[in-house]
Design a protein around this motif. Structure first.
Motif, PDB file in Angstrom:
ATOM      1  N   LEU A 189       1.141  -0.893  -0.018  1.00 32.34           N
ATOM      2  CA  LEU A 189      -0.032   0.035   0.072  1.00 32.34           C
ATOM      3  C   LEU A 189       1.088   0.908  -0.643  1.00 32.34           C
ATOM      4  CD1 LEU A 189      -2.875   1.276   0.013  1.00 32.34           C
ATOM      5  CD2 LEU A 189      -2.603   0.857   2.551  1.00 32.34           C
ATOM      6  N   ALA A 190       1.993   1.272   0.875  1.00 32.66           N
ATOM      7  CA  ALA A 190       3.210   2.451   0.499  1.00 32.66           C
ATOM      8  C   ALA A 190       3.404   2.479  -0.572  1.00 32.66           C
ATOM      9  CB  ALA A 190       4.065   2.107   1.643  1.00 32.66           C
ATOM     10  N   ALA A 191       3.779   1.701  -1.083  1.00 29.21           N
ATOM     11  CA  ALA A 191       4.852   1.572  -2.351  1.00 29.21           C
ATOM     12  C   ALA A 191       3.630   2.115  -3.043  1.00 29.21           C
ATOM     13  CB  ALA A 191       5.076   0.307  -3.008  1.00 29.21           C
ATOM     14  N   TYR A 192       2.185   1.638  -3.228  1.00 26.75           N
ATOM     15  CA  TYR A 192       1.395   2.278  -4.683  1.00 26.75           C
ATOM     16  C   TYR A 192       1.211   3.423  -4.177  1.00 26.75           C
ATOM     17  CZ  TYR A 192      -3.097   3.025  -6.767  1.00 26.75           C
ATOM     18  OH  TYR A 192      -3.821   3.470  -7.780  1.00 26.75           O
ATOM     19  N   GLN A 193       1.119   4.358  -2.654  1.00 23.27           N
ATOM     20  CA  GLN A 193       1.025   5.925  -2.542  1.00 23.27           C
ATOM     21  C   GLN A 193       1.877   6.646  -2.921  1.00 23.27           C
ATOM     22  OE1 GLN A 193      -1.662   7.179  -1.001  1.00 23.27           O
ATOM     23  NE2 GLN A 193       0.001   9.201   0.167  1.00 23.27           N
ATOM     24  N   ARG A 194       3.538   5.869  -3.104  1.00 27.40           N
ATOM     25  CA  ARG A 194       5.106   6.665  -3.786  1.00 27.40           C
ATOM     26  C   ARG A 194       4.437   6.891  -5.062  1.00 27.40           C
ATOM     27  NH1 ARG A 194       7.642   8.392  -6.290  1.00 27.40           N
ATOM     28  NH2 ARG A 194      10.004   8.228  -6.487  1.00 27.40           N
ATOM     29  N   SER A 195       4.081   5.376  -5.555  1.00 30.91           N
ATOM     30  CA  SER A 195       4.209   5.363  -7.007  1.00 30.91           C
ATOM     31  C   SER A 195       2.919   7.154  -7.558  1.00 30.91           C
ATOM     32  CB  SER A 195       3.644   4.429  -7.356  1.00 30.91           C
ATOM     33  OG  SER A 195       2.292   3.929  -7.392  1.00 30.91           O
ATOM     34  N   ARG A 196       2.283   6.894  -6.972  1.00 26.51           N
ATOM     35  CA  ARG A 196       1.477   8.451  -7.503  1.00 26.51           C
ATOM     36  C   ARG A 196       2.207   9.909  -7.676  1.00 26.51           C
ATOM     37  NH1 ARG A 196      -3.569   8.397  -3.126  1.00 26.51           N
ATOM     38  NH2 ARG A 196      -3.817  10.654  -4.548  1.00 26.51           N
ATOM     39  N   PHE A 197       3.111   9.847  -6.760  1.00 26.69           N
ATOM     40  CA  PHE A 197       3.943  10.867  -7.561  1.00 26.69           C
ATOM     41  C   PHE A 197       5.152  11.254  -8.095  1.00 26.69           C
ATOM     42  CE2 PHE A 197       1.812  10.509  -3.038  1.00 26.69           C
ATOM     43  CZ  PHE A 197       0.400  11.049  -3.586  1.00 26.69           C
ATOM     44  N   ASN A 198       5.302  12.693  -8.727  1.00 23.98           N
ATOM     45  CA  ASN A 198       6.147  12.161  -9.656  1.00 23.98           C
ATOM     46  C   ASN A 198       7.706  13.452  -9.314  1.00 23.98           C
ATOM     47  OD1 ASN A 198       4.973  10.497 -11.532  1.00 23.98           O
ATOM     48  ND2 ASN A 198       3.897  12.506 -12.304  1.00 23.98           N
ATOM     49  N   TYR A 199       7.309  13.843  -7.704  1.00 24.50           N
ATOM     50  CA  TYR A 199       8.924  14.903  -8.193  1.00 24.50           C
ATOM     51  C   TYR A 199       9.781  13.981  -7.324  1.00 24.50           C
ATOM     52  CZ  TYR A 199       5.218  14.288  -3.389  1.00 24.50           C
ATOM     53  OH  TYR A 199       4.842  13.670  -2.347  1.00 24.50           O
ATOM     54  N   ASP A 200      11.214  14.298  -7.096  1.00 25.05           N
ATOM     55  CA  ASP A 200      12.081  13.737  -7.035  1.00 25.05           C
ATOM     56  C   ASP A 200      11.780  13.449  -5.387  1.00 25.05           C
ATOM     57  OD1 ASP A 200      13.899  13.800  -8.408  1.00 25.05           O
ATOM     58  OD2 ASP A 200      14.879  15.876  -8.478  1.00 25.05           O
ATOM     59  N   VAL A 201      12.427  11.983  -4.948  1.00 25.82           N
ATOM     60  CA  VAL A 201      12.587  11.348  -3.523  1.00 25.82           C
ATOM     61  C   VAL A 201      14.416  11.514  -3.918  1.00 25.82           C
ATOM     62  CG1 VAL A 201      12.219   9.037  -2.791  1.00 25.82           C
ATOM     63  CG2 VAL A 201      10.368  10.744  -3.306  1.00 25.82           C
ATOM     64  N   ILE A 202      14.482  11.398  -2.132  1.00 27.57           N
ATOM     65  CA  ILE A 202      16.253  11.320  -2.291  1.00 27.57           C
ATOM     66  C   ILE A 202      16.022  10.397  -0.691  1.00 27.57           C
ATOM     67  CG2 ILE A 202      18.190  12.231  -1.035  1.00 27.57           C
ATOM     68  CD1 ILE A 202      17.578  15.146  -1.819  1.00 27.57           C
ATOM     69  N   GLY A 203      16.215   9.071  -1.418  1.00 29.25           N
ATOM     70  CA  GLY A 203      17.188   8.374  -0.488  1.00 29.25           C
ATOM     71  C   GLY A 203      18.416   8.243   0.390  1.00 29.25           C
ATOM     72  N   VAL A 204      17.885   8.168   1.430  1.00 27.92           N
ATOM     73  CA  VAL A 204      19.133   8.535   2.076  1.00 27.92           C
ATOM     74  C   VAL A 204      19.462   7.085   3.283  1.00 27.92           C
ATOM     75  CG1 VAL A 204      20.628   9.620   4.178  1.00 27.92           C
ATOM     76  CG2 VAL A 204      18.835  11.596   2.886  1.00 27.92           C
ATOM     77  N   THR A 205      20.756   6.325   2.620  1.00 29.68           N
ATOM     78  CA  THR A 205      21.646   4.974   3.499  1.00 29.68           C
ATOM     79  C   THR A 205      22.929   5.494   3.751  1.00 29.68           C
ATOM     80  OG1 THR A 205      20.959   2.531   4.365  1.00 29.68           O
ATOM     81  CG2 THR A 205      21.620   3.247   1.857  1.00 29.68           C
ATOM     82  N   GLY A 206      22.716   4.306   4.770  1.00 29.52           N
ATOM     83  CA  GLY A 206      24.885   4.473   5.225  1.00 29.52           C
ATOM     84  C   GLY A 206      24.954   3.845   6.466  1.00 29.52           C
ATOM     85  N   SER A 207      25.928   3.396   7.195  1.00 34.86           N
ATOM     86  CA  SER A 207      25.945   2.920   8.581  1.00 34.86           C
ATOM     87  C   SER A 207      25.392   3.737  10.048  1.00 34.86           C
ATOM     88  CB  SER A 207      27.112   1.978   8.705  1.00 34.86           C
ATOM     89  OG  SER A 207      28.047   2.329   8.654  1.00 34.86           O
ATOM     90  N   ASN A 208      26.350   5.192   9.712  1.00 29.32           N
ATOM     91  CA  ASN A 208      25.925   6.507  10.520  1.00 29.32           C
ATOM     92  C   ASN A 208      25.543   6.978   9.945  1.00 29.32           C
ATOM     93  OD1 ASN A 208      28.890   4.805  10.700  1.00 29.32           O
ATOM     94  ND2 ASN A 208      27.613   5.192  13.144  1.00 29.32           N
ATOM     95  N   GLY A 209      24.619   8.415  10.925  1.00 23.35           N
ATOM     96  CA  GLY A 209      24.540  10.076   9.939  1.00 23.35           C
ATOM     97  C   GLY A 209      22.826   9.405   9.142  1.00 23.35           C
ATOM     98  N   LYS A 210      22.344   8.543   8.853  1.00 22.74           N
ATOM     99  CA  LYS A 210      21.516   8.250   8.095  1.00 22.74           C
ATOM    100  C   LYS A 210      20.081  10.130   9.028  1.00 22.74           C
ATOM    101  CE  LYS A 210      20.239   3.993   8.933  1.00 22.74           C
ATOM    102  NZ  LYS A 210      21.376   3.510   8.896  1.00 22.74           N
ATOM    103  N   THR A 211      19.851   9.653  10.185  1.00 21.27           N
ATOM    104  CA  THR A 211      18.888  10.388  10.417  1.00 21.27           C
ATOM    105  C   THR A 211      19.402  11.962  10.480  1.00 21.27           C
ATOM    106  OG1 THR A 211      17.717   8.847  12.083  1.00 21.27           O
ATOM    107  CG2 THR A 211      16.978  11.304  12.344  1.00 21.27           C
ATOM    108  N   ILE A 212      20.559  11.883  10.934  1.00 21.69           N
ATOM    109  CA  ILE A 212      20.997  13.315  10.803  1.00 21.69           C
ATOM    110  C   ILE A 212      21.500  14.532   9.244  1.00 21.69           C
ATOM    111  CG2 ILE A 212      23.334  14.806  11.282  1.00 21.69           C
ATOM    112  CD1 ILE A 212      23.706  13.480  13.457  1.00 21.69           C
TER     113      ILE A 212
END
Ligand SMILES: *Cc1c(COP(=O)(O)O)cnc(C)c1O
Length: 825
Positions: A102-125
């Motif tokens: 359901l979340a993926a469906y919701q996401r697919s409705r929007f065309n603006y940019d989405v930044i994905g952040v990952t790593g082992s430290n500092g993601k939230t910051i």
């Protein structure tokens, strides 16, 4: 009043059924706006869809309760029994997967940019800083706090709507296979890789594999930003169509930071970018912050921001505080300090926390204008007003132009408005805040830390920090170990083993334990005065306090004939009937309780006695954690069974039977009976758990600070009675804790150690009443620096070993003069 959901988040239940491919029983068509996963957080039941997730406890168990609260829509993997004629059930194999679809469906409705952040430290910051750097020109949707798990990400994506122009979502994984699922949901168009360190290595076979897994988030990105050095030697394909790299020593990187200087508590960075020299000032001086800041710098450059503009904004980066702190305030207030950010999701989280704290009669909220919500102000403040009503705010103090203009929509008993923080501070004394729980929540630019400073009592510099999330985690762990239907009595005697009193009790009440137990009547009275309505057992009731006991509806443990007679006499005199009592049986402890041979007489007394009613019969194990005493434990269990059967036969009605303390819960499942009494395990300690990685989280951190640092020569004596000295010339630090704070004298003369900047420093000489000296010859340290007495890594158990005692004693010894600070994320 109901929270109006945002328009783009309304789905007919039948459409959700289609999206997640569920079979189902649809009793009626309805519209869903809110996804619910926690039975304790029901806000708007009418538009909520409850997902029965299998977490520590199976969400299906909560369905009757959730139904009773008005929720009518459920995603389940088995249709529950019971009369719920009005319910819609969507039946799926995997409830979490359905939520993610359901979340993926919701996401697919929007065309603006989405930044994905990952790593082992500092993601939230990094996520929060990217927000701080770009909110001026974008309407940004992002994970609340660090909701970056399989569940957290799904709930975060659900917030997306068409008023936003940018999404920033962090993704956290702990083992292989998890990132693919997150990628399918988030579908980032831009990837940002933060620091890759040693965290979470357990779930991966190698550092290489960990990196490979993290990079899967970027599989479909147009642009990926990362530290050049991280991918040097990486054998796999680099994901993403375009790359932007940075480095502190490789000139090949797109952004080469070649100089870092500290000036007046800020890092001054210079770099080469597109053949030009650019610069920026970062208001932090620790390595981790600088690396996170450079990651943000690189990201903004990659997105086409002008270097000068970035420099301007970086200088205003604010620390990211992810936790709410509960502190003692002035005029007998408690203050929940959440002054670093403000948006409607985190407001709701904070209001839930405010709601579970019942120690003062008045709940007050100080709130600033909210920026960047992606909603029209009318809709936004309408939602805020509805939340305030729903969460029963008594007093509302609004700060800012937008809030002040809409005074009329806030329906609260008392309200005040100010256009800015300065005018609030001037008028603060006139508001006469007294005996209230005050939540402070403000957007960055309002600088609400000034309000917090004005309302919080100055703390003695030694504090005991209590992590309420850890406590909640430990409770869930033991819950997951209980057979169905077994109740929990949480032991909060001796100020919750030193961890506080009503703050902890309120959290336990919110988390629906069945009973609380204290040692003395006064402790029970304090809980009642703090809004505790749960049944409370008093283990050691004093005859002189029976009056109070009955007045405050506390339930006595009865352990002897004398006590029984006294209580019955009292009840008779006060014309109290059927008062609940708890009978204690001595099965081998030889401390309190009726022994086997006394039970017959006891039964004679209780039969037909109108004044008391046996609520429970219980006993206590002497060594449930110790294998060498297992035969004795078994003997105790048998004696107990004999005793309660005898009493049951005599009185002819059922009562709760309980004997298991913390260690027995996991070691002696047969001893769980009707209820368990959970004590030290709540606070993160259990001798019966020998796992390498404990499922428990330590709850308490005891911190102090350095008052003075001194050079001493070899042989100089240190402290009372000249007991201490250094063998070589060196340095000692005097810290603000002594035996009167609970740091026992036995820790003196090198027996105990304190953690200073990651290094264990031994005590030198005798411990004084209020101070201790430690050897810091090898450590860079100055006045005011923090010193850890114990925390989640340097554990209470270790201190107990040093002085040959048990963790219970270390924890309960921390004296009441040491301030308690509670935090909750
Ligand atoms: C303190 C106490 C407990 C809890 O024991 P833990 O080992 O801390 O779990 C249980 N029952 C009684 C009667 C107690 O006094």
């Amino acid at each position: 009043m109901k929270l109006e959901p945002m328009l783009s988040n309304q789905y007919p239940i039948t459409q959700i059924q289609q999206i997640i491919g569920a079979k189902g029983i649809i009793a009626h068509e309805t519209s869903i706006g809110i996804l619910l996963t926690d039975s304790r957080k029901i806000g708007s039941p009418g538009i909520s869809l409850f997902f029965a997730l299998k977490d520590r406890r199976d969400g299906h168990e909560f369905i009757p309760e959730v139904y009773k609260a008005g929720v009518r829509n459920f995603v389940v993997s088995t249709i529950p029994d019971g009369d719920m004629a009005e319910a819609n059930f969507l039946l799926v194999d995997d409830v979490l997967k359905a939520l993610q679809t359901l979340a993926a469906y919701q996401r697919s409705r929007f065309n603006y940019d989405v930044i994905g952040v990952t790593g082992s430290n500092g993601k939230t910051i990094v996520k929060e800083w990217l927000y701080q750097l770009m909110y001026h020109d974008q309407k940004i949707v992002r994970n609340p706090k660090s909701f970056n798990s399989q569940l957290g990400v799904a709930l975060s994506l659900w917030q997306m709507n068409d008023m936003h122009t940018l999404g920033i979502f962090e993704a956290g994984i702990s083992t292989t296979g998890e990132m693919e699922r997150l990628e399918v949901m988030i579908k980032p168009t831009i990837g940002v890789l933060t620091h890759m360190g040693a965290a979470h290595n357990e779930g991966f076979s190698s550092a290489e594999q960990k990196l490979e897994e993290k990079l899967k988030l970027f599989a479909h990105c147009d642009l990926v930003v990362y530290k050049y050095d991280t991918l040097v030697g990486y054998k796999g394909d680099k994901p993403g169509k375009k790359h932007f790299t940075w480095s502190q020593d490789k000139a090949e990187a797109d952004l080469h930071v070649f100089s870092e200087t500290i000036i007046a508590n800020k890092f001054y960075l210079r770099a080469r970018y597109q053949e030009k020299e650019i610069e920026c000032l970062v208001p932090f001086v620790d390595e981790a912050s600088v690396e996170n800041a450079i990651t943000c710098w690189a990201t903004l450059l990659a997105l086409g921001y002008e270097p000068e503009l970035i420099d301007d904004r970086m200088e205003h980066l604010a620390p990211v505080s992810m936790r709410m702190e509960l502190k003692d305030g002035i005029n007998n207030c408690s203050v929940i300090d959440d002054s670093y950010n403000s948006d409607i999701q985190s407001l709701e989280i904070a209001l839930n926390f405010l709601n579970q704290q019942n120690q003062h009669p008045t709940r007050t909220l100080i709130l600033s204008d909210i920026f960047q919500s992606g909603l029209e102000p009318g809709v936004l403040y309408g939602q805020v007003a509805a939340l305030l009503t729903e969460k029963k705010i008594d007093k509302f103090i609004g700060v800012g132009k937008a809030i002040s203009e809409r005074q009329d929509i806030f329906k609260v008993p008392e309200k005040h408005f100010f256009t800015d923080t300065e005018s609030l501070l001037v008028k603060l004394p006139d508001l006469e805040l007294d005996d209230e729980t005050i939540l402070i929540k403000g957007s960055r630019s309002f600088e609400f830390e000034r309000v917090s400073r004005a309302l919080v009592k100055k703390a003695h510099e030694t504090v005991l920090e209590i992590n309420l999330n850890a406590l909640q985690n430990n409770l869930s762990y033991y819950r997951s170990k209980l057979a169905p239907g077994v109740k929990i009595m949480a032991m909060v005697k001796a100020f919750s083993y030193g961890s506080g009193s009503f703050e902890v009790a309120n959290l336990l009440q919110f988390n629906k334990v069945d009973y609380l137990a204290v040692a003395y009547v006064d402790e029970g009275v304090a809980l009642r005065n703090a809004g505790i309505t749960l049944p409370v057992v008093v283990l050691n009731p004093e005859v002189s306090a029976f009056d109070k006991l009955v007045e405050f509806k506390l339930e006595p443990e009865i352990y002897s004939f004398t006590l029984f007679d006294e209580f019955v006499k009292f009840a008779q005199a006060k014309k109290v009937l059927n008062y609940p009592i708890h009978i204690k049986i001595d099965t081998g402890m030889h401390r309190l309780g009726f022994e086997g041979f006394e039970i017959e007489t006891l039964c004679d007394l209780i039969e037909d006695n109108r004044y008391v009613h046996i609520q429970s019969v219980f006993s206590h194990l002497v060594a449930s954690d110790a294998e060498i005493h297992d035969a004795f434990t078994l003997k105790q269990l048998n004696r107990f069974e004999k005793a309660y059967r005898q009493i049951e036969a005599a009185v002819g009605y059922k009562f709760d039977r309980h004997i298991a303390n913390t260690s027995a819960i996991t070691r002696w499942p047969v001893a769980q009976l009707d209820m368990v009494r959970l004590g030290i395990g709540l606070y993160g300690i259990d001798n019966a758990i020998k796992d390498e990685i404990s499922p428990l989280q330590p709850v308490a951190t005891l911190k102090t600070s350095v008052s003075q640092v001194k050079k001493v020569a070899a042989g100089d004596t240190i402290g009372y009675n000249r007991n201490g000295s250094l063998t070589k010339d060196g340095k000692i630090a005097t810290v603000r804790i002594g035996y009167a704070d609970g740091y026992l004298r036995a820790f003196g003369n090198g027996v105990g150690r304190m953690l200073v900047k990651g290094v264990l420093a031994p005590t030198v000489g005798n411990i004084s009443m209020d101070m201790t000296m430690i050897d810091v010859s090898e450590i860079e340290i100055k006045e005011g620096d923090e010193v850890i007495v114990f925390n989640e890594e340097y554990k209470i158990e270790e201190l107990a070993r040093q002085i040959n005692t048990i963790p219970y004693e270390i924890l309960t010894n921390v004296s009441q003069r040491v301030k308690r600070v509670y935090f909750y994320e």
